[in-house]
Design a protein around this motif. Structure first.
Motif, PDB file in Angstrom:
ATOM      1  N   LEU A 279      49.086  66.115  33.436  1.00 24.90           N
ATOM      2  CA  LEU A 279      49.825  65.987  32.454  1.00 24.90           C
ATOM      3  C   LEU A 279      49.638  67.093  31.671  1.00 24.90           C
ATOM      4  N   GLY A 280      49.241  68.544  32.399  1.00 26.04           N
ATOM      5  CA  GLY A 280      49.369  69.717  31.645  1.00 26.04           C
ATOM      6  C   GLY A 280      48.013  69.371  30.450  1.00 26.04           C
ATOM      7  N   ILE A 281      48.667  70.087  29.639  1.00 24.58           N
ATOM      8  CA  ILE A 281      47.864  70.497  28.169  1.00 24.58           C
ATOM      9  C   ILE A 281      47.650  68.919  27.137  1.00 24.58           C
ATOM     10  N   SER A 282      48.726  67.931  27.339  1.00 25.61           N
ATOM     11  CA  SER A 282      48.933  66.922  27.277  1.00 25.61           C
ATOM     12  C   SER A 282      47.924  65.863  26.773  1.00 25.61           C
ATOM     13  N   TYR A 283      46.947  66.279  27.640  1.00 30.00           N
ATOM     14  CA  TYR A 283      46.311  65.221  28.026  1.00 30.00           C
ATOM     15  C   TYR A 283      45.071  65.341  26.621  1.00 30.00           C
ATOM     16  N   SER A 284      44.973  63.878  26.186  1.00 29.53           N
ATOM     17  CA  SER A 284      43.947  64.724  25.593  1.00 29.53           C
ATOM     18  C   SER A 284      43.057  62.766  25.900  1.00 29.53           C
ATOM     19  N   PHE A 285      41.157  63.420  25.442  1.00 28.73           N
ATOM     20  CA  PHE A 285      40.347  62.836  25.344  1.00 28.73           C
ATOM     21  C   PHE A 285      40.537  61.593  24.319  1.00 28.73           C
ATOM     22  N   GLN A 286      41.047  60.184  24.318  1.00 24.56           N
ATOM     23  CA  GLN A 286      40.905  59.813  22.601  1.00 24.56           C
ATOM     24  C   GLN A 286      40.028  58.552  22.536  1.00 24.56           C
ATOM     25  N   ALA A 287      40.354  58.725  21.078  1.00 25.81           N
ATOM     26  CA  ALA A 287      38.612  57.582  20.598  1.00 25.81           C
ATOM     27  C   ALA A 287      38.673  56.482  20.634  1.00 25.81           C
ATOM     28  N   ASN A 288      37.507  56.214  21.334  1.00 34.61           N
ATOM     29  CA  ASN A 288      37.342  54.187  21.315  1.00 34.61           C
ATOM     30  C   ASN A 288      38.265  54.558  23.166  1.00 34.61           C
ATOM     31  N   SER A 289      38.347  55.203  23.957  1.00 31.90           N
ATOM     32  CA  SER A 289      39.009  54.813  24.854  1.00 31.90           C
ATOM     33  C   SER A 289      38.018  55.751  26.116  1.00 31.90           C
ATOM     34  N   VAL A 290      37.801  54.893  27.861  1.00 35.34           N
ATOM     35  CA  VAL A 290      37.221  55.287  28.671  1.00 35.34           C
ATOM     36  C   VAL A 290      38.495  56.315  29.544  1.00 35.34           C
ATOM     37  N   HIS A 291      38.136  57.451  29.940  1.00 32.64           N
ATOM     38  CA  HIS A 291      38.861  58.568  30.733  1.00 32.64           C
ATOM     39  C   HIS A 291      37.833  58.423  31.505  1.00 32.64           C
ATOM     40  N   THR A 292      38.157  57.536  33.603  1.00 30.56           N
ATOM     41  CA  THR A 292      37.600  57.720  34.292  1.00 30.56           C
ATOM     42  C   THR A 292      38.130  58.731  35.449  1.00 30.56           C
ATOM     43  N   PHE A 293      37.470  59.203  35.783  1.00 29.58           N
ATOM     44  CA  PHE A 293      37.338  60.488  37.065  1.00 29.58           C
ATOM     45  C   PHE A 293      36.719  59.991  38.200  1.00 29.58           C
ATOM     46  N   ASP A 294      37.767  59.239  39.681  1.00 28.65           N
ATOM     47  CA  ASP A 294      37.173  58.903  40.657  1.00 28.65           C
ATOM     48  C   ASP A 294      37.352  60.356  41.698  1.00 28.65           C
ATOM     49  N   ILE A 295      35.706  61.462  41.415  1.00 27.11           N
ATOM     50  CA  ILE A 295      36.243  62.287  42.475  1.00 27.11           C
ATOM     51  C   ILE A 295      35.421  62.497  43.758  1.00 27.11           C
ATOM     52  N   THR A 296      36.225  63.090  45.026  1.00 28.04           N
ATOM     53  CA  THR A 296      35.733  62.723  46.647  1.00 28.04           C
ATOM     54  C   THR A 296      35.399  64.197  46.504  1.00 28.04           C
ATOM     55  N   VAL A 297      34.130  64.852  46.994  1.00 26.81           N
ATOM     56  CA  VAL A 297      33.477  66.387  47.151  1.00 26.81           C
ATOM     57  C   VAL A 297      33.838  66.169  48.980  1.00 26.81           C
ATOM     58  N   LYS A 298      34.383  67.578  49.456  1.00 21.92           N
ATOM     59  CA  LYS A 298      34.319  67.656  50.475  1.00 21.92           C
ATOM     60  C   LYS A 298      34.245  69.448  50.302  1.00 21.92           C
TER      61      LYS A 298
END
Length: 313
Positions: free
Chosen positions: A267-286
C-alpha cells in the motif's frame, strides 16, 4: 353570564396547561436517591502484576478507577470486576444522580483515571516487559436517557493501535537456537489527542521524530509461530517524512533484517496504523532475507475494541 362563562373557560385552559407541564418536564425524582451507576464489559486483559501486562486483550483485572464526566464535571468511579474480569460495575461515593424521569445524560468515561482528558499521549519505547496498564488509553461517550437506562450502555474503544508480529518456524531460526530479537524502527511514540465531534482519537505528528520500540515477546506464541511479539503504537501513516519510513527489524544471531512497512504491505505510504485496530505481520526469516505476509485490512481489536454496558439504578 357570558362574562362568567368566558372566565370559567379561561380557568380550565390554565388548569390544563398547568397539568400538562409536569408531563412535558418529567416527574422529578427524589434528590440523592437515584445514583448513576454503570456496568461495562471487559476492555482490558489479565495482568501478571499490578500496573503491568503481558498482552492487551479483554478484561478489567488490575483496573481500580475510571474517570466519568457528565456536563463539565468529572468524578472518580470505582471499578469492581466480576469473577472472570469480563464485566465490571462502576460506582462512586459521590456519584452523579438522575433528577427527572425524562432526563438524558451525556456520559463520557476514560481510563487511565485522569482529572481531565489529556492533550497528548505517549507510549514507552521499551515494552519488552509488557505494556503498563496505564499506558493504554480507553475512551467511551454515550447519551443515555433515564427511560433507557437499563438497555443503554457505554462502548469503549482503544485510542492506540496494536501491532502483532509472528515470527514463523524455520530451519534457519532453529540453527541459531532462538537467538532472536525484534524492533519497530522509526515509529512515532507521541501523538496529539483530538477531542472534536464527541470522539477521541490520537494522531501522530508526521513531522515529529520517530523512535525504536522494543515489543513484548509473548510467553505463548501464535499457532505455527516460533515467537510472537506485541506492541502498542501511536496511530500514524507510514509516511513520516521523505527520508525515513517505519519498519520492522528482526535480528537473528549477528544478522539484521529490516522490512519497511510501506514496502511489504503493497500500500506504499498510504498504509496507516489505525486506532482500535490490530495490525498483524507474519514473518518468516530466511538466510537471504524476510518473507512477510500482512493483514492489510487491519481488524478491529479482537475482544478488546468493543464493549457494551448498561446503566442500572
Amino acid at each position: 353570564m357570558k362574562h362568567t362563562l368566558i372566565l370559567a373557560a379561561t380557568a380550565l385552559v390554565l388548569a390544563a396547561c398547568t397539568q400538562d407541564e409536569p408531563a412535558e418536564q418529567g416527574n422529578a425524582l427524589p434528590e440523592g436517591e437515584y445514583p448513576l451507576e454503570l456496568t461495562a464489559t471487559g476492555m482490558m486483559q489479565a495482568v501478571a502484576a499490578p500496573f503491568s501486562r503481558s498482552t492487551i486483550d479483554s478484561d478489567w483485572e488490575g483496573v481500580q478507577n475510571v474517570a466519568v464526566q457528565v456536563g463539565n464535571e468529572t468524578k472518580v468511579y470505582t471499578l469492581t470486576s466480576s469473577g472472570d474480569y469480563k464485566t465490571a460495575t462502576l460506582t462512586s461515593t459521590n456519584p452523579f444522580y438522575w433528577t427527572s424521569t425524562n432526563e438524558t445524560k451525556t456520559v463520557e468515561a476514560w481510563y487511565p483515571c485522569l482529572t481531565t482528558l489529556p492533550e497528548t499521549w505517549e507510549v514507552p519505547v521499551d515494552q519488552s516487559a509488557g505494556m503498563p496498564a496505564d499506558k493504554d488509553f480507553l475512551h467511551a461517550k454515550q447519551t443515555i436517557a433515564f427511560a433507557d437506562r437499563n438497555e443503554a450502555g457505554l462502548t469503549f474503544g482503544h485510542c492506540l493501535a496494536k501491532v502483532v508480529i509472528n515470527i514463523q518456524q524455520s530451519d534457519y531460526l532453529d540453527s541459531f537456537g532462538g537467538d532472536l530479537s525484534v524492533l519497530l524502527t522509526d515509529f512515532l511514540t507521541r501523538g496529539e489527542v483530538d477531542h472534536n465531534n464527541g470522539s477521541i482519537y490520537i494522531e501522530g505528528d508526521r513531522y515529529s521524530k520517530g523512535a525504536s520500540i522494543t515489543p513484548h515477546r509473548l510467553d505463548t506464541p501464535a499457532d505455527g509461530a516460533f515467537a510472537s511479539y506485541e506492541a502498542l503504537v501511536i496511530p500514524q501513516s507510514c509516511y513520516v517524512d521523505p527520508s525515513r519510513l517505519s519498519a520492522i527489524e528482526v535480528r537473528v544471531g549477528g544478522a539484521a533484517y529490516k522490512a519497511r512497512i510501506s514496502e511489504l504491505t503493497g500500500l506504499g505510504i498510504s498504509y496507516s496504523f489505525q486506532a482500535n485496530s490490530v495490525h498483524t505481520f507474519d514473518i518468516t526469516v530466511k538466510e537471504e532475507g524476510l518473507e512477510v505476509s500482512v493483514d492489510t485490512g487491519s481488524m478491529t481489536w479482537e475482544d478488546g475494541a468493543d464493549g457494551s454496558g448498561s446503566v442500572v439504578l
